[in-house]
Motif scaffolding. Structure first.
Motif, PDB file in Angstrom:
ATOM      1  N   ALA A 110       0.822  -1.214   0.000  1.00 43.09           N
ATOM      2  CA  ALA A 110       0.000   0.000   0.000  1.00 43.09           C
ATOM      3  C   ALA A 110       0.853   1.260   0.000  1.00 43.09           C
ATOM      4  O   ALA A 110       0.507   2.255  -0.654  1.00 43.09           O
ATOM      5  CB  ALA A 110      -0.938  -0.004   1.204  1.00 43.09           C
ATOM      6  N   THR A 111       1.947   1.239   0.715  1.00 43.71           N
ATOM      7  CA  THR A 111       2.750   2.455   0.883  1.00 43.71           C
ATOM      8  C   THR A 111       3.826   2.628  -0.175  1.00 43.71           C
ATOM      9  O   THR A 111       4.416   3.703  -0.279  1.00 43.71           O
ATOM     10  CB  THR A 111       3.411   2.460   2.270  1.00 43.71           C
ATOM     11  N   ASP A 112       4.086   1.612  -0.970  1.00 42.84           N
ATOM     12  CA  ASP A 112       5.103   1.698  -2.020  1.00 42.84           C
ATOM     13  C   ASP A 112       4.521   2.429  -3.225  1.00 42.84           C
ATOM     14  O   ASP A 112       3.613   1.917  -3.890  1.00 42.84           O
ATOM     15  CB  ASP A 112       5.555   0.294  -2.424  1.00 42.84           C
ATOM     16  N   PRO A 113       5.007   3.616  -3.551  1.00 46.55           N
ATOM     17  CA  PRO A 113       4.422   4.377  -4.665  1.00 46.55           C
ATOM     18  C   PRO A 113       4.615   3.709  -6.016  1.00 46.55           C
ATOM     19  O   PRO A 113       3.892   4.012  -6.968  1.00 46.55           O
ATOM     20  CB  PRO A 113       5.152   5.722  -4.600  1.00 46.55           C
ATOM     21  N   ASP A 114       5.565   2.791  -6.120  1.00 44.00           N
ATOM     22  CA  ASP A 114       5.838   2.135  -7.395  1.00 44.00           C
ATOM     23  C   ASP A 114       5.149   0.782  -7.534  1.00 44.00           C
ATOM     24  O   ASP A 114       5.274   0.127  -8.573  1.00 44.00           O
ATOM     25  CB  ASP A 114       7.350   1.941  -7.570  1.00 44.00           C
ATOM     26  N   ALA A 115       4.424   0.350  -6.517  1.00 43.69           N
ATOM     27  CA  ALA A 115       3.765  -0.959  -6.568  1.00 43.69           C
ATOM     28  C   ALA A 115       2.557  -0.901  -7.494  1.00 43.69           C
ATOM     29  O   ALA A 115       1.925   0.151  -7.657  1.00 43.69           O
ATOM     30  CB  ALA A 115       3.338  -1.391  -5.169  1.00 43.69           C
ATOM     31  N   VAL A 116       2.215  -2.039  -8.112  1.00 46.10           N
ATOM     32  CA  VAL A 116       0.998  -2.093  -8.920  1.00 46.10           C
ATOM     33  C   VAL A 116      -0.198  -1.956  -7.993  1.00 46.10           C
ATOM     34  O   VAL A 116      -0.125  -2.216  -6.788  1.00 46.10           O
ATOM     35  CB  VAL A 116       0.915  -3.399  -9.730  1.00 46.10           C
ATOM     36  N   ALA A 117      -1.317  -1.576  -8.552  1.00 45.90           N
ATOM     37  CA  ALA A 117      -2.455  -1.140  -7.734  1.00 45.90           C
ATOM     38  C   ALA A 117      -3.272  -2.274  -7.146  1.00 45.90           C
ATOM     39  O   ALA A 117      -4.135  -2.020  -6.306  1.00 45.90           O
ATOM     40  CB  ALA A 117      -3.368  -0.246  -8.573  1.00 45.90           C
ATOM     41  N   TRP A 212      -9.070 -15.528 -12.545  1.00 45.44           N
ATOM     42  CA  TRP A 212      -8.025 -14.514 -12.366  1.00 45.44           C
ATOM     43  C   TRP A 212      -7.051 -14.518 -13.535  1.00 45.44           C
ATOM     44  O   TRP A 212      -6.679 -13.459 -14.045  1.00 45.44           O
ATOM     45  CB  TRP A 212      -7.308 -14.791 -11.052  1.00 45.44           C
ATOM     46  N   GLU A 213      -6.660 -15.703 -13.952  1.00 42.18           N
ATOM     47  CA  GLU A 213      -5.659 -15.825 -15.011  1.00 42.18           C
ATOM     48  C   GLU A 213      -6.169 -15.320 -16.356  1.00 42.18           C
ATOM     49  O   GLU A 213      -5.373 -14.950 -17.216  1.00 42.18           O
ATOM     50  CB  GLU A 213      -5.225 -17.285 -15.130  1.00 42.18           C
ATOM     51  N   LEU A 225      -2.563  -4.420 -20.259  1.00 40.32           N
ATOM     52  CA  LEU A 225      -2.370  -3.903 -18.905  1.00 40.32           C
ATOM     53  C   LEU A 225      -2.814  -4.932 -17.873  1.00 40.32           C
ATOM     54  O   LEU A 225      -2.120  -5.183 -16.883  1.00 40.32           O
ATOM     55  CB  LEU A 225      -3.149  -2.596 -18.727  1.00 40.32           C
ATOM     56  N   LEU A 226      -3.954  -5.564 -18.104  1.00 41.29           N
ATOM     57  CA  LEU A 226      -4.463  -6.556 -17.157  1.00 41.29           C
ATOM     58  C   LEU A 226      -3.544  -7.757 -17.054  1.00 41.29           C
ATOM     59  O   LEU A 226      -3.335  -8.299 -15.966  1.00 41.29           O
ATOM     60  CB  LEU A 226      -5.868  -6.990 -17.572  1.00 41.29           C
ATOM     61  N   ASP A 227      -3.004  -8.195 -18.170  1.00 42.71           N
ATOM     62  CA  ASP A 227      -2.080  -9.332 -18.131  1.00 42.71           C
ATOM     63  C   ASP A 227      -0.861  -9.010 -17.270  1.00 42.71           C
ATOM     64  O   ASP A 227      -0.311  -9.886 -16.593  1.00 42.71           O
ATOM     65  CB  ASP A 227      -1.647  -9.717 -19.544  1.00 42.71           C
ATOM     66  N   ALA A 228      -0.449  -7.760 -17.293  1.00 39.79           N
ATOM     67  CA  ALA A 228       0.702  -7.355 -16.467  1.00 39.79           C
ATOM     68  C   ALA A 228       0.335  -7.245 -14.993  1.00 39.79           C
ATOM     69  O   ALA A 228       1.198  -7.389 -14.124  1.00 39.79           O
ATOM     70  CB  ALA A 228       1.248  -6.021 -16.969  1.00 39.79           C
ATOM     71  N   LEU A 229      -0.954  -7.026 -14.702  1.00 36.41           N
ATOM     72  CA  LEU A 229      -1.381  -6.796 -13.319  1.00 36.41           C
ATOM     73  C   LEU A 229      -1.899  -8.046 -12.625  1.00 36.41           C
ATOM     74  O   LEU A 229      -2.062  -8.046 -11.402  1.00 36.41           O
ATOM     75  CB  LEU A 229      -2.489  -5.727 -13.284  1.00 36.41           C
ATOM     76  N   THR A 230      -2.196  -9.093 -13.381  1.00 36.09           N
ATOM     77  CA  THR A 230      -2.870 -10.261 -12.799  1.00 36.09           C
ATOM     78  C   THR A 230      -1.982 -11.501 -12.812  1.00 36.09           C
ATOM     79  O   THR A 230      -2.464 -12.609 -13.050  1.00 36.09           O
ATOM     80  CB  THR A 230      -4.187 -10.541 -13.542  1.00 36.09           C
TER      81      THR A 230
END
Length: 699
Positions: A110-117, A212-213, A225-230
């Motif tokens: 949560a606190t890492d500004p560079d982490a994915v959402a 999810w996959e 974008l979703l493939d990179a986030l999931t």
């Protein structure tokens, strides 16, 4: 948001602009009613009066507390209305214990500004996922937390995109695998793309499976974008075991907290060999039973069944109050249990559906309307929901699943089938969800799944389209097998086949079964445009499941039908043969027929040029795609020439234009087209870099 969470986040209530904006969040947040907004505004007003009003209120609260303590000394302790509710994570009766490594991991995210959402928190039923999420949210100072109710995912995404959110926002989506997949995908993308604020989305589910996959398939406009986030790196798996404490310690501490909450003596807890991976809900249930019984528990027993036995007291009390029972007797107890169990299985989406739910209980099928109405009112009041529009059921989920399975298990075969007859699609979806989850801890659930699917195959197919991805390999193969012997209405099949998402690894076989029936039912009287449409659809689905030779044959028939239609009314039918030709070219390429594939692809490009010349906005994406496919086919067979490079470059130019106007929709395709052009140029000797151009795309 529960009242405890509200207090944790009340710091912003005094800001008028935020209070005004809160109305939008009230529409999407779980367990939030209109009075919450009023209390927020009131908090700002009270704060403006300074310490005088606050002190007066605090003094009244303290006097009330002392009075309650004095009264407790002289009165006998009573059970709460629902003992099962004491186990609900929202009540937080038992102090949170352990899970330090998971909390630290989530706090760092949560606190890492560079982490994915996004993070996906998974774990079996009863291991404490929801309670952990509540604890995590309470440990984020300066953050606002919202629990989003079902159906509000896209609305929440729009709120985030609009920028009307706090600078630090945590959005929690429980039962994420049961939500609308496109809505969840839109929410994740909106959070990732938010600028000037930090938005985090915590999804909670029992597993990170196919749903999810393949989330990107539900939201193709931002698939890359979703493939990179999931990926797996975004999944936090919560084991049953709490490493900081032994099961004996967890039971003892929970017994202490339950006793304190009830105002009862703290009982002794039996020390015995409890498995280290026992879900915390079962340990808490054992502790609650120990408190309720006032003595240690001995031997083997089913804690869920025993908690439900205690919960039956609440059902009886409420039934007497509603005038349903004159005296306690085993038959009446069994009937109440059946009504609550059927409700846990099927639910109801509106108050007027509750009476129909009651009539699914065998003993109440022919009951007088007045009696049914009394049972319906009693059922609706047992577990009221925040909005009052849906029927609340016994909680936590493991209790509801156990009760539903055991009620159905005890029915004769005919009565089991009657429960599943004539369901709405929503009820069928809920029934399959409950049984699909229950099968991991209730062995009888598997047999009940077979019964449910076989009662009304068409209706269950509609439900499986919605729920199948959550349970890969559980429902889809069964309904496909049942379809073989089912008399299918072709009008229904045509409607439902269009509901199956494309592509879908899990539902592809079901889609093929439907289109096979539809194509087999075509007659000489079928309009040619309808026949061509279903030939195209069947070819697409055959390709999806790997039956490429059949797909190629069917696709060829569709192309011929489309060509014939253009001879009668070219302007009306021209878009369809262009699409069919582009798709057929892809299948020819996949079959290794290079020359035919290129010829067909060029024909599709020529048709799309004609269409784009009269309606550029509508057909430019199709033209760009067809041009890109020519480059791919040339690359696939290593026969690169200047024409292939020039046409692919033209496609890249169009994708540049499209992506500039609508980046969320076309950016990924632009990148793929550019990669194809780079690969072609390198092979031709003018190396622009790159390594892979992906796959050809159907229209």
């Amino acid at each position: 948001m529960d009242r405890g969470a509200w207090r944790r986040h009340a710091w912003w209530a005094g800001i008028p602009s935020v209070v005004a904006g809160f109305g939008a969040w009230a529409a999407v947040a779980d367990d939030k009613t209109g009075w919450t907004v009023v209390s927020a505004a009131a908090a700002g007003v009270v704060g403006g009066f300074g310490p005088t009003v606050a002190d007066r209120l605090a003094a009244k609260r303290e006097a009330r507390r002392r009075g309650e303590d004095a009264l407790r000394v002289v009165t006998s302790a009573e059970l709460p209305a629902s003992v099962a509710w004491l186990l609900h994570p929202g009540r937080e009766v038992v102090d949170f214990l352990g899970r330090g490594w998971v909390l630290r991991q989530l706090e760092s995210w949560a606190t890492d500004p560079d982490a994915v959402a996004v993070r996906l928190l998974t774990g079996a039923g009863g291991v404490g996922k929801t309670r952990l999420a509540r604890e995590f949210a309470g440990r984020l100072p300066g953050w606002r937390c919202e629990w989003i109710h079902a159906g509000a995912e896209e609305q929440t995404a729009a709120l985030i995109t609009s920028g009307g959110v706090p600078s630090r926002l945590l959005v929690v989506v429980d039962y994420a695998e049961t939500r609308d997949r496109a809505g969840v995908a839109a929410l994740v993308c909106a959070a990732q793309r938010a600028t000037g604020v930090r938005v985090r989305v915590l999804l909670i589910a029992r597993g990170a499976g196919l749903w999810w996959e393949t989330l990107s398939a539900a939201y193709p406009q931002q698939a890359q974008l979703l493939d990179a986030l999931t990926g797996r790196s975004q999944v936090v798996e919560l084991p049953a075991r709490i490493e900081e404490s032994t099961p004996d310690e967890i039971v003892a501490l929970a017994a202490r907290d339950f006793a304190a909450h009830l105002g009862w003596p703290v009982p002794a807890v039996e020390a015995r060999d409890r498995p280290a991976d026992t879900p915390v809900l079962r340990l808490h249930a054992e502790a609650l039973l120990t408190v309720l019984d006032g003595r240690p528990r001995h031997g083997r027993y089913d804690v869920l069944t025993e908690v439900l036995g205690h919960e039956a007291r609440y059902w009886r009390f409420a039934a007497r109050r509603a005038g349903l029972l004159a005296a306690d007797d085993p038959a009446s107890d069994a009937l109440l249990r059946q009504v609550v169990g059927v409700a846990a299985l099927l639910g109801a989406d509106a108050p007027d559906e509750v009476a129909g739910l009651v009539r699914r209980v065998p003993a109440l099928v022919a009951a007088e309307p007045e009696r049914v109405a009394r049972y319906a009112a009693w059922l609706a009041d047992l577990y009221p929901t925040a909005d009052g529009t849906t029927l609340g059921v016994v909680q936590p989920d493991l209790l509801a699943e156990a009760l539903a399975v055991r009620v159905l298990r005890d029915y004769p075969a005919a009565d089991r089938r009657r429960v599943f007859a004539g369901l709405t699609v929503a009820q069928a979806v809920r029934a399959l969800t409950v049984l699909g989850r229950a099968r991991t801890h209730q062995t009888d659930a598997v047999a009940l799944i077979e019964v449910a699917l076989g009662v009304d195959v068409p209706r269950m197919i509609e439900a499986v389209i919605q729920v199948g991805v959550q349970f890969p390999g559980v429902f889809t193969p069964r309904v496909v097998r049942l379809m073989e012997d089912e008399d299918i209405d072709l009008r229904w099949a045509r409607r439902v086949a269009d509901l199956v998402p494309y592509p879908s690894l899990e539902l592809g076989r079901l889609a093929v079964a439907l289109t096979t029936r539809i194509v087999a039912g075509l007659t000489p009287e079928t309009p040619p445009d309808v026949e061509a449409y279903w030939m195209d659809a069947h070819a697409l689905r055959l390709t999806e499941v790997g039956r490429r030779i059949e797909a190629l044959i069917t696709s060829h028939e569709a192309v011929n039908l489309r060509r014939e239609l253009t001879t009668t009314n070219r302007d009306t039918h021209l878009p369809n043969p262009a699409m069919s030709l582009n798709n057929h070219a892809v299948r020819l390429a996949q079959a290794g027929r290079h020359t035919e594939a290129l010829t067909t692809s060029h024909e599709a490009v020529n048709l799309y040029r004609q269409l784009a010349s009269t309606n550029r906005d509508a057909y430019l994406p199709n033209l760009a795609l067809a041009l890109r496919n020519i480059g791919f086919i040339a690359l696939l067979f290593g026969r690169v020439d200047e024409l292939a490079i020039a046409l692919t470059a033209e496609g890249v130019q169009y994708f540049d234009e499209l992506a500039t106007a609508e980046p969320a929709v076309f950016e990924e395709r632009r990148q793929v087209a550019r990669q194809t052009l780079d690969d072609l140029s390198r092979i031709a000797g003018a190396d622009h870099g790159g390594s892979s151009s992906g796959d050809p795309e159907p229209s």
